[in-house]
Enzyme design. Structure first.
Site, PDB file in Angstrom:
ATOM      1  N   TYR A 129       0.967  -1.037   0.066  1.00 26.55           N
ATOM      2  CA  TYR A 129       0.028   0.141   0.022  1.00 26.55           C
ATOM      3  C   TYR A 129       0.866   1.193   0.090  1.00 26.55           C
ATOM      4  O   TYR A 129       1.933   1.392   0.636  1.00 26.55           O
ATOM      5  CB  TYR A 129      -0.829  -0.018   1.263  1.00 26.55           C
ATOM      6  CG  TYR A 129      -1.775   1.374   1.481  1.00 26.55           C
ATOM      7  CD1 TYR A 129      -3.003   1.616   0.928  1.00 26.55           C
ATOM      8  CD2 TYR A 129      -1.073   2.294   2.250  1.00 26.55           C
ATOM      9  CE1 TYR A 129      -3.813   2.549   1.040  1.00 26.55           C
ATOM     10  CE2 TYR A 129      -1.761   3.256   2.396  1.00 26.55           C
ATOM     11  CZ  TYR A 129      -3.052   3.562   1.805  1.00 26.55           C
ATOM     12  OH  TYR A 129      -3.881   4.968   1.867  1.00 26.55           O
ATOM     13  N   HIS A 130       0.461   2.166  -0.716  1.00 20.34           N
ATOM     14  CA  HIS A 130       1.457   3.587  -0.991  1.00 20.34           C
ATOM     15  C   HIS A 130       0.978   4.467  -0.320  1.00 20.34           C
ATOM     16  O   HIS A 130      -0.203   4.900  -0.290  1.00 20.34           O
ATOM     17  CB  HIS A 130       1.473   3.877  -2.334  1.00 20.34           C
ATOM     18  CG  HIS A 130       2.666   4.650  -2.942  1.00 20.34           C
ATOM     19  ND1 HIS A 130       2.969   5.835  -2.104  1.00 20.34           N
ATOM     20  CD2 HIS A 130       3.535   4.406  -4.075  1.00 20.34           C
ATOM     21  CE1 HIS A 130       4.151   6.044  -2.857  1.00 20.34           C
ATOM     22  NE2 HIS A 130       4.486   5.222  -3.858  1.00 20.34           N
TER      23      HIS A 130
END
Length: 330
Positions: A129-130
């Site tokens: 997840y960014h």
């Protein structure tokens, strides 16, 4: 009164720095009662100082990156260091960069890495997840190098390669443009490769609810299938509380969709607790489809978010977690 020919420090009447500045500006501009304007400006500065700080703090990460760039350029110039590392010319630079970033991670965020045993000895595709910035991935990369002496190549957006001065650093730490062939070749050579399917869009426009924004992206799954490697899901707790964006403002979303540049302002730089969690690998299955593997990977990342992140995220709570002595069991 002080004579016009006298400097501020001189004369019978002592003058404060503020009065001196007001006097000089009045003489220079000819504006009457300029000290009132200065007083108002100082008041505004005092009121908005905290706001100014939270918009400037994210720049510290950029400064650290440019410090890293300067270091690798100096390292490259010092040809005599090559003899100290017989296996790889850049081993020493990677070691120093990992130490630098790991120190920043521990001091500023009390950084922890959990689940490193889920990293395979051979190749694997890390899917994460960014956050608003990739700082948690940089911390992960540093810790991985220190603990396992391994480099994890990572796919970055094309604009990153256009940033001034970045090329050498990107080459040293293994940042890739991310074509399918490039990723598959790196995995077949036994390397680890990391990718965030949400990319810049997820970084800028997800928020404290930690919405996974992958859209229809499934190329990473095809890469894992072609290279016959497992997928390792990754998520960093409180990553959106450290630095946040103003992505909720529609005009910034429109600008990004037209320009494909990260023009969304960021704020924060708060020293919140960061913990990176690596989930159990999703093994390679010869009969799995791209759609099925994409769904499995997304569910695995979402599971890590559900397990380790309180939603909505809260900056104050994330700051208080710095004082916890150990990770609480869910």
């Amino acid at each position: 009164m002080i004579d016009r020919n006298e400097s501020c420090p001189a004369g019978q009447i002592p003058m404060s720095y503020f009065t001196c500045l007001a006097y000089l500006l009045k003489e220079w501009t000819g504006v009457e009662h300029i000290e009132d304007y200065l007083s108002y400006a100082v008041y505004l500065l005092w009121v908005f100082f905290p706001l100014i700080i939270v918009f400037l703090l994210p720049g510290v990460i950029l400064l650290f990156i440019y410090f890293s760039i300067i270091f690798v350029h100096i390292y490259k110039r010092k040809n005599e260091l090559k003899e100290a590392y017989s296996n790889d010319f850049w081993d020493g630079a990677k070691e120093m960069l990992a130490t630098l970033w790991d120190g920043h991670a521990r001091i500023w965020h009390g950084y922890e890495l959990h689940g490193i045993e889920n990293i395979p000895e051979g190749p694997g595709l890390v899917v994460f997840y960014h956050g608003a910035t990739p700082v948690d991935y940089i911390y992960f990369m540093a810790k991985l190098h220190i603990l396992r002496k391994r480099t994890c190549h990572v796919v970055a957006d094309h604009f990153v390669f256009k940033l001034p001065g970045f090329k050498l650093l990107l080459d040293v730490v293994g940042v890739m443009h991310g074509s399918k062939e490039e990723c598959v070749n790196a995995l077949k050579k036994g390397h680890l490769v990391a990718i965030s399917p949400g990319g810049v869009r997820e970084a800028l426009f997800s928020d404290e609810t930690y919405v996974v924004m992958w859209g229809n992206r499934k190329g990473f799954a095809q890469v894992a299938i072609d290279a016959k490697v497992p997928i390792i899901p990754m998520f960093t707790q409180n990553v959106r509380e450290g630095i946040r964006t103003l992505g909720g403002i529609k005009i910034f979303r429109s600008l990004y969709e037209h320009l494909r540049l990260p023009v969304v302002p960021m704020y924060g730089g708060f020293p919140v607790k960061l913990r990176t969690f690596l989930g159990e690998p999703i093994p390679y299955e010869p009969n799995v489809t791209t759609e099925e593997l994409t769904a499995k990977a997304k569910a695995a990342v979402q599971s890590l978010i559900d397990k380790h992140q309180k939603i909505p995220g809260n900056v104050f709570r994330a700051l208080m977690e710095r004082f916890q002595t150990r990770q609480k069991e869910d």
